[in-house]
Design a protein around this motif. Structure first.
Motif, PDB file in Angstrom:
ATOM      1  N   PRO A  60       0.373 -20.242  24.982  1.00 50.87           N
ATOM      2  CA  PRO A  60      -0.426 -20.775  23.871  1.00 50.87           C
ATOM      3  C   PRO A  60      -1.665 -19.916  23.638  1.00 50.87           C
ATOM      4  O   PRO A  60      -2.083 -19.143  24.505  1.00 50.87           O
ATOM      5  CB  PRO A  60      -0.818 -22.187  24.356  1.00 50.87           C
ATOM      6  CG  PRO A  60       0.092 -22.482  25.500  1.00 50.87           C
ATOM      7  CD  PRO A  60       0.425 -21.167  26.121  1.00 50.87           C
ATOM      8  N   ALA A  61      -2.242 -20.026  22.441  1.00 54.50           N
ATOM      9  CA  ALA A  61      -3.441 -19.269  22.108  1.00 54.50           C
ATOM     10  C   ALA A  61      -4.517 -19.497  23.174  1.00 54.50           C
ATOM     11  O   ALA A  61      -4.879 -20.628  23.482  1.00 54.50           O
ATOM     12  CB  ALA A  61      -3.957 -19.691  20.737  1.00 54.50           C
ATOM     13  N   PHE A  62      -4.990 -18.393  23.736  1.00 51.03           N
ATOM     14  CA  PHE A  62      -5.913 -18.456  24.864  1.00 51.03           C
ATOM     15  C   PHE A  62      -6.978 -17.393  24.681  1.00 51.03           C
ATOM     16  O   PHE A  62      -6.670 -16.202  24.614  1.00 51.03           O
ATOM     17  CB  PHE A  62      -5.145 -18.233  26.171  1.00 51.03           C
ATOM     18  CG  PHE A  62      -5.994 -18.196  27.405  1.00 51.03           C
ATOM     19  CD1 PHE A  62      -6.799 -19.270  27.748  1.00 51.03           C
ATOM     20  CD2 PHE A  62      -5.996 -17.082  28.236  1.00 51.03           C
ATOM     21  CE1 PHE A  62      -7.578 -19.241  28.898  1.00 51.03           C
ATOM     22  CE2 PHE A  62      -6.770 -17.040  29.386  1.00 51.03           C
ATOM     23  CZ  PHE A  62      -7.565 -18.130  29.707  1.00 51.03           C
ATOM     24  N   ASP A  63      -8.243 -17.820  24.585  1.00 48.92           N
ATOM     25  CA  ASP A  63      -9.356 -16.892  24.376  1.00 48.92           C
ATOM     26  C   ASP A  63      -9.758 -16.276  25.712  1.00 48.92           C
ATOM     27  O   ASP A  63     -10.160 -16.984  26.633  1.00 48.92           O
ATOM     28  CB  ASP A  63     -10.539 -17.629  23.753  1.00 48.92           C
ATOM     29  CG  ASP A  63     -11.598 -16.671  23.219  1.00 48.92           C
ATOM     30  OD1 ASP A  63     -11.869 -15.663  23.899  1.00 48.92           O
ATOM     31  OD2 ASP A  63     -12.148 -16.924  22.138  1.00 48.92           O
ATOM     32  N   ILE A  64      -9.645 -14.939  25.807  1.00 47.93           N
ATOM     33  CA  ILE A  64      -9.976 -14.250  27.053  1.00 47.93           C
ATOM     34  C   ILE A  64     -11.278 -13.462  26.942  1.00 47.93           C
ATOM     35  O   ILE A  64     -11.600 -12.651  27.818  1.00 47.93           O
ATOM     36  CB  ILE A  64      -8.843 -13.294  27.480  1.00 47.93           C
ATOM     37  CG1 ILE A  64      -8.655 -12.185  26.432  1.00 47.93           C
ATOM     38  CG2 ILE A  64      -7.556 -14.052  27.720  1.00 47.93           C
ATOM     39  CD1 ILE A  64      -7.736 -11.076  26.904  1.00 47.93           C
ATOM     40  N   SER A  65     -12.050 -13.706  25.885  1.00 48.41           N
ATOM     41  CA  SER A  65     -13.267 -12.925  25.654  1.00 48.41           C
ATOM     42  C   SER A  65     -14.239 -13.006  26.821  1.00 48.41           C
ATOM     43  O   SER A  65     -14.892 -12.017  27.173  1.00 48.41           O
ATOM     44  CB  SER A  65     -13.958 -13.408  24.377  1.00 48.41           C
ATOM     45  OG  SER A  65     -13.078 -13.353  23.279  1.00 48.41           O
TER      46      SER A  65
END
Length: 228
Positions: A60-65
């Motif tokens: 699933p969409a996962f923010d790794i910033s």
């Protein structure tokens, strides 16, 4: 692309189950969670030491910033980069159980559609013929090899032991090759676009150099298996 990959998985699952049932072989299905996301496998016993599997994983969409050094510098055209991973992998695997037990060595291939979508804040002003034009939007993406070999080890063999429910775990690497980065920005006036493109390309190359060495994806997963 995603519909095609899901279609390949369904076809693989059907073939695996039909061949297994027709030949009288044992068939099992697994649900798991890991670094490739949510997953499901279908497995068939070939003999005492070898099983074959097909499977699907959805990340699933996962923010790794917050986990990645985006390398923002004062002079960058694009700043405050946000990096979001999402995608599907569909795989076919061969499991070797050297002692005909639960420990296994696995090799396989994955069709990989995982990519990173990048958004950022434009931070650049172009001067053309005495007039200033700003960049109005900024975006980009990172893509990986569409076919990725896999090698790993694991624990779990539903075709050995009593009962129908079993634990499964895998640890390995997916070789996705050198990631390909593409950054884009749009100038407020087409007359300034060529100058802006040149500046974005400089930043893109600097960022590409920092990710060139990242050629593998660590794969860790755990789940449960049901033997039919």
């Amino acid at each position: 692309m995603k519909k095609r990959m899901i279609g390949l998985l369904v076809a693989g699952l059907v073939v695996c189950c039909v061949v297994g049932l027709a030949s009288g072989a044992d068939v099992a299905a697994s649900a798991k969670l890991g670094t490739l996301g949510l997953g499901a496998d279908a497995a068939m016993a070939l003999n005492d030491q070898f099983n074959c599997r097909v499977g699907l994983n959805y990340l699933p969409a996962f923010d790794i910033s917050s986990f990645v050094d985006t390398g923002d510098e004062a002079g960058d055209v694009i700043q405050d980069l946000s990096i979001e991973l999402e995608g599907l992998t569909v795989g076919a695997f061969a499991d070797w159980h050297p002692a005909a037990g639960k420990f296994r060595v696995t090799a396989g291939l994955l069709l990989n559609s995982i990519e990173a979508d990048i958004t950022g804040t434009p931070n650049y002003t172009v001067t053309v013929a005495g007039r200033q034009y700003r960049a109005t939007d900024a975006s980009g993406d990172v893509t990986f090899a569409s076919v990725s070999p896999y090698i790993g080890i694991g624990v779990g063999n539903p075709f050995k032991g009593e009962g129908q429910w079993f634990f499964t775990m895998d640890a390995g690497v997916m070789f996705h090759g050198t990631p390909e980065l593409d950054l884009r920005a749009t100038a407020s006036d087409p007359a300034a676009q060529a100058i802006l493109d040149a500046e974005v390309e400089k930043q893109e190359q600097d960022a590409q150099d920092s990710i060139d060495a990242i050629s593998v994806w660590p794969v860790l997963s755990a789940g449960v298996t049901y033997k039919f």
